[in-house]
Design an enzyme around this catalytic site. Structure first.
Site, PDB file in Angstrom:
ATOM      1  N   HIS A 191       0.584  -1.277   0.240  1.00 40.73           N
ATOM      2  CA  HIS A 191      -0.076   0.099  -0.005  1.00 40.73           C
ATOM      3  C   HIS A 191       0.986   1.178   0.095  1.00 40.73           C
ATOM      4  O   HIS A 191       1.515   1.609   0.926  1.00 40.73           O
ATOM      5  CB  HIS A 191      -0.837  -0.424   1.649  1.00 40.73           C
ATOM      6  CG  HIS A 191      -1.845   1.301   1.393  1.00 40.73           C
ATOM      7  ND1 HIS A 191      -3.309   1.362   0.477  1.00 40.73           N
ATOM      8  CD2 HIS A 191      -1.706   2.375   2.236  1.00 40.73           C
ATOM      9  CE1 HIS A 191      -4.040   2.643   0.585  1.00 40.73           C
ATOM     10  NE2 HIS A 191      -3.157   3.363   1.593  1.00 40.73           N
TER      11      HIS A 191
ATOM     12  N   ARG B 214      -8.998  14.291   3.307  1.00 37.71           N
ATOM     13  CA  ARG B 214      -8.189  14.749   5.353  1.00 37.71           C
ATOM     14  C   ARG B 214      -6.334  14.563   5.538  1.00 37.71           C
ATOM     15  O   ARG B 214      -5.702  14.081   4.601  1.00 37.71           O
ATOM     16  CB  ARG B 214      -9.223  14.335   6.108  1.00 37.71           C
ATOM     17  CG  ARG B 214      -8.276  12.600   5.727  1.00 37.71           C
ATOM     18  CD  ARG B 214      -8.867  11.333   6.681  1.00 37.71           C
ATOM     19  NE  ARG B 214      -7.870  10.247   6.982  1.00 37.71           N
ATOM     20  CZ  ARG B 214      -8.704   8.994   6.101  1.00 37.71           C
ATOM     21  NH1 ARG B 214      -9.784   8.811   5.309  1.00 37.71           N
ATOM     22  NH2 ARG B 214      -6.796   8.099   5.806  1.00 37.71           N
TER      23      ARG B 214
END
Ligand code: MV4
Length: 496
Positions: free
Chosen positions: A208, A292
């Protein structure tokens, strides 16, 4: 610039944001639930205002209450942190309607990136790689079956809205697929009020990798390089680092350029993250956009020297980005470990309670973003993250070494924490060699078993508390009843 900022969050991230505001000379307002009256963020802000009972729905997710608090204290901007209302397009719109600046993307951008099918379509259009799968939903089962046949099992059923692995299911055949679609629809409907699901090829053991983006309100977008976040449990990242050992400068440049392109095409503003999965052949695929400030932002701050939260505030106040892409460098290596109030010997069950003793690591290249203090009561109502330990050194080896030392200097007595478990990961040969993927923890379960607390300070502190304190503080309440405080540190054997 803003005259006063309200922080619509709690814990370590609220404290982190207040620090950025102080650096910029901006007064702050904390909001707190009734159980957070003596929380660190409540004490640390210039003003604090109660917004409701402990239940998140009634307090930190309560838009009316938060807007009311902003009006009452005359705050002209709201920083949402991560979680809670951070990626809620309705909240961003509500702020705009009420004349308060939301420190984050516009409602339009939030809506688009919060919809995975819509973002896949958009990303595909600009020619960036997406994970093979559907770019629309369907009512008929045979559309799913046909698609699964063409991309090949295993496939992953995903909900188009929301995140955190909710509604996600891996399946290996047609029958399981149809069941997963039904179950996924039900779960998505109840979690996000929308039952749209679709399928993607399931990538096994991917890495990831995500790129940090900054975008101002005038169309300038830059990236602050990547973070690798492959070490996770139940879709929750627990260790992150920058740079990633998987990328060379060529691929880094290519992925960074694509990340910028994606942010530009969706009209993204403020700080955000473009997530990718990297397969075993180092092919990368767009995964999703996180709209965010992220938990793991400090590793990027260490290697780039950019304060991302300050940049968020400047961008939201209408300033142009002053940092130029070509001036940015990734220097040295940074690693972060998330410290949770969880019992790693007992299936990571939350471990709320009162902190009886606290010793924190410090030293050159050590940063601790914390929401706790000695005597603080960890609530069962919220995410059990206590703090984040972030280290910086010249090389990855040196950073890992520093992390192991810092973790052993970190003592928390009174509740169970993941500190010993994290040490095990950092000491594992595969981690040291950078052999990372998202199934790392489940594949190394046996080597990562924590049996005995080896932290001498914790054991001694617990013994001291027990011996010298009169009254209740020497005892803690556990499932089996009232026990001496040292039992909360785990089993201790002499000679370790
Ligand atoms: C995937 C995947 C493999 N293949 N999609 C997990 C959370 C959600 N936001 C996306 N996730 C994944 N999507 C395909 N097609 C593996 C994961 C995944 C994961 C992703 C990011 C960070 C940690 C993860 C842990 C397990 C699985």
């Amino acid at each position: 610039m803003f005259k006063k900022i309200l922080i619509a969050n709690r814990g370590e991230i609220a404290v982190r944001i207040i620090k950025a505001c102080r650096d910029l000379g901006i007064p702050t307002v904390a909001v707190f639930s009734s159980s957070d009256r003596s929380a660190l963020h409540t004490q640390f802000a210039d003003e604090a205002i109660e917004i409701g009972p402990p239940s998140p729905l009634a307090s930190y997710l309560n838009m009316d209450s938060i807007i009311h608090a902003a009006k009452k204290t005359r705050a002209d901007a709201i920083h949402p942190g991560y979680g809670f209302l951070a990626e809620n397009h309705l909240f961003s719109a509500r702020c705009r309607d009420e004349g308060v600046v939301f420190i984050g993307p516009t409602p339009e951008a939030l809506k688009l990136v919060g919809d995975k099918i819509a973002s896949r379509i958009t990303v595909k259009k600009i020619g960036a790689p997406i994970i093979p799968g559907m770019t629309g939903t369907a009512k008929e089962n045979n559309v799913f079956i046909k698609k699964a046949k063409s991309i090949g099992y295993p496939v992953l059923v995903k909900a188009s809205l929301g995140g955190g692995g909710k509604g996600m299911r891996v399946v290996n055949n047609d029958r399981a697929l149809l069941e997963a679609i039904d179950a996924g629809r039900r779960e998505a409907k109840s979690a996000f009020g929308n039952d749209t699901v679709y399928i993607e090829k399931y990538l096994e053991k991917p890495r990831h990798i995500e790129f940090q983006i900054l975008a101002d309100n005038y169309g300038t977008v830059i990236h602050l390089f990547e973070r690798e976040c492959s070490i996770q449990r139940r879709y929750q990242k627990i260790i992150e680092e920058s740079p990633s050992t998987a990328l060379d400068n060529n691929q880094r440049k290519k992925m960074g350029e694509i990340a910028i392109k994606i942010a530009s095409v969706v009209g993204y503003t403020n700080a955000g993250t473009i997530e990718f999965l990297l397969d075993e052949n180092k092919n990368f695929y767009f995964l999703e956009v996180n709209a965010r400030i992220q938990v793991e932002h400090p590793v990027t701050e260490f290697v780039t020297g950019v304060d991302i939260v300050k940049q968020q505030i400047r961008i939201a106040s209408g300033e142009k980005l002053k940092i130029k892409q070509k001036e940015l460098l990734q220097r040295g290596h940074s690693v972060e470990a998330r410290i949770y109030a969880e019992d790693s010997e007992n299936n990571f069950l939350p471990s709320p309670g009162k902190i009886r003793f606290l010793q924190e690591p410090r030293g050159p290249g050590i940063r601790l973003d914390s929401g706790i203090y000695d005597g603080f009561e960890v609530s069962a109502s919220y995410d059990p993250i206590l703090s984040k330990l972030i280290v910086f050194d010249e090389t990855r080896d040196a950073a890992i070494n520093k992390m192991v030392n810092a973790l052993s200097d970190y003592s928390i007595v009174g509740i169970k924490t993941t500190i010993a478990f994290l040490s095990k990961i950092f000491e594992s040969p595969d981690f040291k060699q950078g052999n990372l993927h998202t199934s790392f923890i489940s594949e190394h379960k046996e080597d990562l078993r924590v049996s005995t607390t080896k932290n001498l300070y914790e054991a001694l502190a617990a013994y001291g508390i027990f011996t010298y304190s009169k009254g209740k503080s020497a005892y803690v309440e556990k499932e089996k009843g009232i026990v001496p405080v040292w039992e909360s540190t785990g089993r201790w054997r002499s000679g370790e």
